[in-house]
Write an enzyme that holds these catalytic residues in place. Structure first.
Site, PDB file in Angstrom:
ATOM      1  N   ASP A  29      -0.987  -7.647   8.650  1.00 10.64           N
ATOM      2  CA  ASP A  29      -0.018  -8.701   8.965  1.00 10.64           C
ATOM      3  C   ASP A  29      -0.249  -9.903   8.046  1.00 10.64           C
ATOM      4  O   ASP A  29      -1.341 -10.081   7.494  1.00 10.64           O
ATOM      5  CB  ASP A  29      -0.156  -9.132  10.424  1.00 10.64           C
ATOM      6  N   HIS A  61       2.048  -4.287   4.135  1.00 10.05           N
ATOM      7  CA  HIS A  61       2.498  -4.955   5.355  1.00 10.05           C
ATOM      8  C   HIS A  61       2.593  -4.001   6.554  1.00 10.05           C
ATOM      9  O   HIS A  61       2.741  -4.437   7.696  1.00 10.05           O
ATOM     10  CB  HIS A  61       3.855  -5.617   5.114  1.00 10.05           C
TER      11      HIS A  61
END
Length: 441
Positions: free
Chosen positions: A416, A412
């Site tokens: 995204d 992450h």
């Protein structure tokens, strides 16, 4: 007669140390030249160490799980025709070996073992009549019972345990072993001296209070370290999507029916690999390695896909290089070749490194959904779940379709949630309409 010391060899590629994962010999064994003494592991590649001479093993310089530096004393042998001391000419070698023994490398009897040894010797020298009678009773009990092991089967035990048994007149074949692979410990001898070979019969259910300490070594330790590193450094996001692979399975079956003899039987993986190549071309930042120490994302042009493979030793990840330059048949052949090499333990370090993205699959045991761990320092992993026939609504009725979930995880810090979803949805589209996999541009 003389002594010959074998040092930890340089296994190449600038590696300064290796983990000892297996001994093929023990103290007292006679070995021939070129006989395998031990196996060491470096970055998932196992290397066997042969003996350059013929002789008797006098000393082993490490235990399984120890990390041994290149050039360190590993084995000492008694050989013919050599002067005492290290044959390599290292004047300090013998002192280093003896120092290691003094530091506790050589196995020593337990406190209980020493006490029993003392009792046995006292009884043998005309000590306590009761102690002597106990020892004679134990020996009579041993002689009256058939051995646990077949004739010629050598029980596993350390030299110290063998010495105790020899002094007490005990045949180790009659002693049950509680250690790994039935290895006989000092505690096993203590129990044998006290009770003989007794088997307690338990009727009904009974609690098991035993605790076994298992040392984490070799590939299992490498896996543990890699997973801990992945979990501690990478904030995972997992995205799960359902894929209809009915058309893909029909195409796969048709291609397998008409394949040439020199072509491999296609599984789902080559189709997924080619779909990933097309999806990566649209989102190249997912084909990357993240160097979090330097704060750099290394985006690769070549697609090197790791294929997680379960072996007898544990999970390994052989790598299919440059998938962007391979067709279905080439991908399938390379997956088969690497999987066989990994299972046989012959995969090289080059074949087990260099991946930029990984596929993980448990095949028929793939479950409905998983949360795969990213293969550090990659930024994405694609997880394949098992194919199941499910009823799907087509707008007017339910029809049977072959359905499969993709459970994929992303770093992450780099990817995204939106980008992860776009990537998986693109792969879904390609797998559900497999003709698009072969369309160029």
């Amino acid at each position: 007669m003389g002594e010959h010391v074998i040092k930890m060899p340089d296994v190449g590629e600038g590696i300064a140390e290796a983990e000892l994962v297996e001994w093929h010999v023990k103290v007292g064994d006679l070995v021939r030249e070129d006989a395998v003494l031990a196996a060491v592991m470096t970055d998932k590649a196992t290397v066997e160490i042969p003996s350059p001479v013929e002789g008797e093993i006098l000393w082993l310089g490490a235990e399984i799980g120890d990390v041994v530096a290149t050039g360190s004393p590993l084995v000492r042998l008694k050989v013919k025709g050599e002067e005492a001391g290290a044959s390599s000419g290292d004047a300090g070698m013998k002192a280093a070996v003896e120092g290691s023994q003094a530091d506790g490398v050589a196995e020593k009897p337990s406190v209980a073992g020493k006490a029993l040894d003392a009792k046995a010797k006292t009884a043998g020298r005309g000590g306590s009549p009761m102690a002597a009678e106990t020892m004679r009773s134990t020996q009579r009990l041993v002689q009256s019972q058939p051995p646990l092991r077949a004739e010629g089967e050598k029980p596993l035990a350390s030299p110290a345990v063998r010495l105790r048994a020899q002094e007490a007149g005990i045949d180790l074949r009659q002693v049950p072993g509680s250690g790994p692979a039935g290895r006989i410990t000092h505690e096993d001898l203590d129990a044998f001296f006290t009770h003989g070979r007794q088997v307690t019969k338990v009727s009904g259910l009974a609690p098991n209070t035993s605790v076994e300490d298992i040392k984490v070594v070799g590939l299992r330790r490498r896996i543990a370290e890699k997973m801990a590193l992945s979990h501690s450094r990478i904030p995972h996001i997992t995205y799960i999507e359902e894929v209809d692979v009915t058309s893909l399975e029909d195409l796969r079956a048709a291609l397998n029916k008409q394949k040439r003899e020199d072509q491999p039987r296609l599984t789902l993986l080559p189709f997924l690999m080619r779909a990933m190549v097309k999806a990566i071309a649209e989102q190249p930042h997912l084909n990357a390695l993240y160097d979090d120490d330097a704060g750099i994302i290394r985006q690769h042009g070549g697609v090197h896909i790791g294929i997680a493979a379960q072996t007898a030793s544990g999970l390994m990840v052989p790598v299919v290089k440059h998938v962007e330059a391979r067709d279905l048949w080439s991908c399938g052949a390379e997956v088969n070749r690497l999987a066989e090499a990994a299972k046989a333990g012959t995969a090289t370090r080059e074949e087990l490194s260099g991946s930029t993205i990984t596929i993980t699959s448990l095949g028929a045991m793939g479950g409905v959904a998983t949360t795969p761990m990213i293969n550090y320092p990659e930024v994405a992993i694609i997880g394949v779940n098992k194919i199941m026939v499910r009823p799907v609504w087509d707008g007017s009725t339910f029809i049977p379709r072959k359905m499969m979930n993709l459970s994929s995880s992303f770093d992450h810090r780099v990817v995204d949630g939106w980008d992860a979803a776009v990537f998986v949805q693109r792969i879904k589209t390609l797998l559900e309409t497999p003709a698009m996999i072969f369309v160029e541009g």
